[in-house]
Structures are given as C-alpha cells and as structure tokens.
Scaffold this motif. Sequence first.
Motif, PDB file in Angstrom:
ATOM      1  N   ASN A 126       0.822  -1.217   0.000  1.00 13.37           N
ATOM      2  CA  ASN A 126       0.000   0.000   0.000  1.00 13.37           C
ATOM      3  C   ASN A 126       0.856   1.268   0.000  1.00 13.37           C
ATOM      4  N   PHE A 127       1.899   1.227  -0.764  1.00 10.75           N
ATOM      5  CA  PHE A 127       2.749   2.412  -0.942  1.00 10.75           C
ATOM      6  C   PHE A 127       3.665   2.205  -2.138  1.00 10.75           C
ATOM      7  N   GLY A 128       3.780   3.247  -2.947  1.00  8.94           N
ATOM      8  CA  GLY A 128       4.748   3.234  -4.044  1.00  8.94           C
ATOM      9  C   GLY A 128       4.795   4.598  -4.699  1.00  8.94           C
ATOM     10  N   ARG A 129       5.944   4.924  -5.225  1.00 13.56           N
ATOM     11  CA  ARG A 129       6.117   6.178  -5.949  1.00 13.56           C
ATOM     12  C   ARG A 129       6.865   5.878  -7.255  1.00 13.56           C
ATOM     13  N   ILE A 130       6.301   6.334  -8.369  1.00 11.12           N
ATOM     14  CA  ILE A 130       6.928   6.156  -9.681  1.00 11.12           C
ATOM     15  C   ILE A 130       7.129   7.519 -10.319  1.00 11.12           C
ATOM     16  N   ILE A 131       8.319   7.748 -10.822  1.00  8.71           N
ATOM     17  CA  ILE A 131       8.622   8.946 -11.595  1.00  8.71           C
ATOM     18  C   ILE A 131       9.016   8.516 -12.999  1.00  8.71           C
ATOM     19  N   ASN A 132       8.302   9.007 -13.994  1.00  9.66           N
ATOM     20  CA  ASN A 132       8.675   8.771 -15.391  1.00  9.66           C
ATOM     21  C   ASN A 132       9.294  10.037 -15.963  1.00  9.66           C
ATOM     22  N   THR A 133      10.393   9.864 -16.666  1.00 15.44           N
ATOM     23  CA  THR A 133      11.116  11.005 -17.212  1.00 15.44           C
ATOM     24  C   THR A 133      10.706  11.240 -18.657  1.00 15.44           C
ATOM     25  N   THR A 134       9.948  12.283 -18.875  1.00 14.95           N
ATOM     26  CA  THR A 134       9.547  12.667 -20.223  1.00 14.95           C
ATOM     27  C   THR A 134      10.469  13.789 -20.694  1.00 14.95           C
ATOM     28  N   SER A 135      10.033  14.601 -21.614  1.00 14.78           N
ATOM     29  CA  SER A 135      10.912  15.621 -22.186  1.00 14.78           C
ATOM     30  C   SER A 135      10.091  16.713 -22.854  1.00 14.78           C
ATOM     31  N   ALA A 136      10.696  17.896 -22.942  1.00 14.24           N
ATOM     32  CA  ALA A 136      10.068  18.981 -23.698  1.00 14.24           C
ATOM     33  C   ALA A 136       9.850  18.564 -25.149  1.00 14.24           C
ATOM     34  N   TYR A 169      -4.248   2.397  -3.960  1.00 13.33           N
ATOM     35  CA  TYR A 169      -3.201   1.643  -3.261  1.00 13.33           C
ATOM     36  C   TYR A 169      -2.072   2.554  -2.779  1.00 13.33           C
ATOM     37  N   ASN A 170      -2.319   3.854  -2.800  1.00 14.59           N
ATOM     38  CA  ASN A 170      -1.302   4.831  -2.393  1.00 14.59           C
ATOM     39  C   ASN A 170      -0.060   4.738  -3.278  1.00 14.59           C
ATOM     40  N   ILE A 171      -0.288   4.419  -4.554  1.00  6.40           N
ATOM     41  CA  ILE A 171       0.798   4.432  -5.548  1.00  6.40           C
ATOM     42  C   ILE A 171       0.639   5.707  -6.364  1.00  6.40           C
ATOM     43  N   HIS A 172       1.585   6.595  -6.261  1.00  2.68           N
ATOM     44  CA  HIS A 172       1.532   7.864  -6.974  1.00  2.68           C
ATOM     45  C   HIS A 172       2.530   7.846  -8.127  1.00  2.68           C
ATOM     46  N   THR A 173       2.075   8.238  -9.290  1.00  2.00           N
ATOM     47  CA  THR A 173       2.928   8.290 -10.468  1.00  2.00           C
ATOM     48  C   THR A 173       2.885   9.687 -11.063  1.00  2.00           C
ATOM     49  N   ASN A 174       4.041  10.280 -11.264  1.00  2.00           N
ATOM     50  CA  ASN A 174       4.149  11.605 -11.869  1.00  2.00           C
ATOM     51  C   ASN A 174       5.206  11.594 -12.958  1.00  2.00           C
ATOM     52  N   VAL A 206      12.223  15.329  -7.766  1.00  2.00           N
ATOM     53  CA  VAL A 206      12.051  13.878  -7.712  1.00  2.00           C
ATOM     54  C   VAL A 206      11.937  13.418  -6.262  1.00  2.00           C
ATOM     55  N   GLY A 207      12.810  13.943  -5.406  1.00  2.00           N
ATOM     56  CA  GLY A 207      12.771  13.574  -4.008  1.00  2.00           C
ATOM     57  C   GLY A 207      11.453  13.936  -3.336  1.00  2.00           C
ATOM     58  N   TRP A 208      10.958  15.132  -3.618  1.00  2.00           N
ATOM     59  CA  TRP A 208       9.695  15.579  -3.014  1.00  2.00           C
ATOM     60  C   TRP A 208       8.522  14.737  -3.503  1.00  2.00           C
ATOM     61  N   LEU A 209       8.436  14.507  -4.809  1.00  2.00           N
ATOM     62  CA  LEU A 209       7.322  13.734  -5.361  1.00  2.00           C
ATOM     63  C   LEU A 209       7.300  12.299  -4.835  1.00  2.00           C
ATOM     64  N   CYS A 210       8.453  11.796  -4.431  1.00  2.00           N
ATOM     65  CA  CYS A 210       8.542  10.414  -3.947  1.00  2.00           C
ATOM     66  C   CYS A 210       8.381  10.298  -2.438  1.00  2.00           C
ATOM     67  N   SER A 211       8.209  11.398  -1.763  1.00  2.00           N
ATOM     68  CA  SER A 211       8.089  11.371  -0.308  1.00  2.00           C
ATOM     69  C   SER A 211       6.700  10.912   0.117  1.00  2.00           C
TER      70      SER A 211
END
Length: 281
Positions: A126-136, A169-174, A206-211
Amino acid sequence: ALGGAHAKLFASRGANVVVNDLGGDAFGTGSGTSLADKVVDEIKAAGGNAIANYDTVSTMDGAQAMVKSGVDAFGSVHVLVNNAGILRDVSFKKMSEEDWDKIFEVHVKGAFCTSKAVWEIFREQNFGRIINTTSAAGIYGNFGQANYSAAKMSLIGLSQTLALEGAKYNIHTNAIAPVAGSRLTATVMPPQILEKLKPEAVSPLVGWLCSEECKENGALFEVGAGAFFHLRWQRGKGFKTAQESGVASIEELRDNWSKVTDLSEAKTVKSIAESTGSFMA
C-alpha cells in the motif's frame, strides 16, 4: 548524470538505492559496469548505502532481476525512477525502423517493464512512488526527434493512467520533463548552456514527489536550473454545430474555424470524464 544525481540525493536522505545502468552509450550500443559502479562508489564514500545493477530494463526478465536485486539487498522497494534513455536523432525522412524501435524499446517498454516489476509489491504494501522522465521534445515536439518525441509523449499517457489505477493503493505516479546537462543533452546543447543546467537542480523535485508527505499524483512538471513548472492541458471554448444531426458540413466548420481555434477563454481539462462530458453538453 540525472540518474546519478537522483541516486545520490536519495542516498543522502537515508534511502537504500539500487543504481541501474546497462552501461551503454547515449545511442543504445554497448554495455559495461563502470557507470553504475562510479555512482555507487560515490554514494558509499559519502556514507550512503547503494548497490549496482547492470540488467537491461527493456525486457521483463531484466526489470524483474533489477527489482529482485533491491528486494534481496534491502527487503523491499518503495520508489521507482524511470530515467533510462537513449537518442537516435535523425530527420524523419532519414529515420529507419531500427531508429524508431530502439527508442521505444528503451524509453517506453523500459518504463512498462520496470513499472510492472514493482507494481504488485507496491500494491501489497500500500505504498509506491513512480517517476517517469519525459521531455520537452515530447510535450512540444522537436526537429529531428520524431522517435524520441513520440516515446516521451507516451510516458505522459502511461504516467496518467498508472496514477489512476494506483491511487487507491497509495501508488503515486508523476512525470517530469527535465532541462539538464546529461550525456543526451550534450549532443544537442552547447557547453556554455550545459554548465548552467546542473542535473542536481532536477533531483529535489524527484525527491519531493517520492516522499510520503507529497500527495501529488498524475501530474506533469517541467524542471531545471532551479525552476519548477506544473503543466496541464487547456481547451478553448470551441464551436458546436447547429445541425440537429450533430454533423457539421465542411463549410460550416470553415466559417466557424476562428471559434474552434480561439483559446482566449481556455479552461483546464483535468480528466477524460470531464473531456467527454463536454461533447454531451
């Protein structure tokens, strides 16, 4: 450079880090251990805890092996930062099928495989953080990068859908679109510009979004040089045909084209439900 900066920031805050790098060049050829090892050595020298992993992320076997290495070493996994990327820049006229496929293999399939490899773990705990790296390049397009632009836009759609499916599931993806000096941007930006675009300036986002404290989910940000911007889709007021059938003629559309393209009263559209509802109004 970006991945290393992220890894070092996480480690400096007490996180156990798996540094994954296949060790190839910026164009997706070759392999080696030196890139991941260097970051791990720097983390350990600073008192942090990290292990290196050299599996490819563009296959399920590779992604699962990477995640397993983290679980075996540290007990679980809580954060995934998808940062793997290569370039095959060439005009669309000269672009080969291989140029297209290789970019999608690393950027899009790689993000799918790694996200899939952690998804069940994240759900169960019941916890997860995903960061996807996109681009301009994905957001706005860029000459000579049809393959890269299409792949990076794909990651925005993936992020928004994972955000919806993972929310309960408290999984946040940004998704983040960084502007920073790296092996990739070194091929398209002059040195005097790169000096001002430190990779370390991207990592705090990235650190903040994953907290645990951050509740942001399904968002897109541009970031670089100490500046942070939230992006959203906007839609104009638009035009709706007067025809009872709902089918406009080409001439009616032509005569009202200025209304279709007018963005002076644009509003933010936040969901597919909100978007679809506009057609029923």
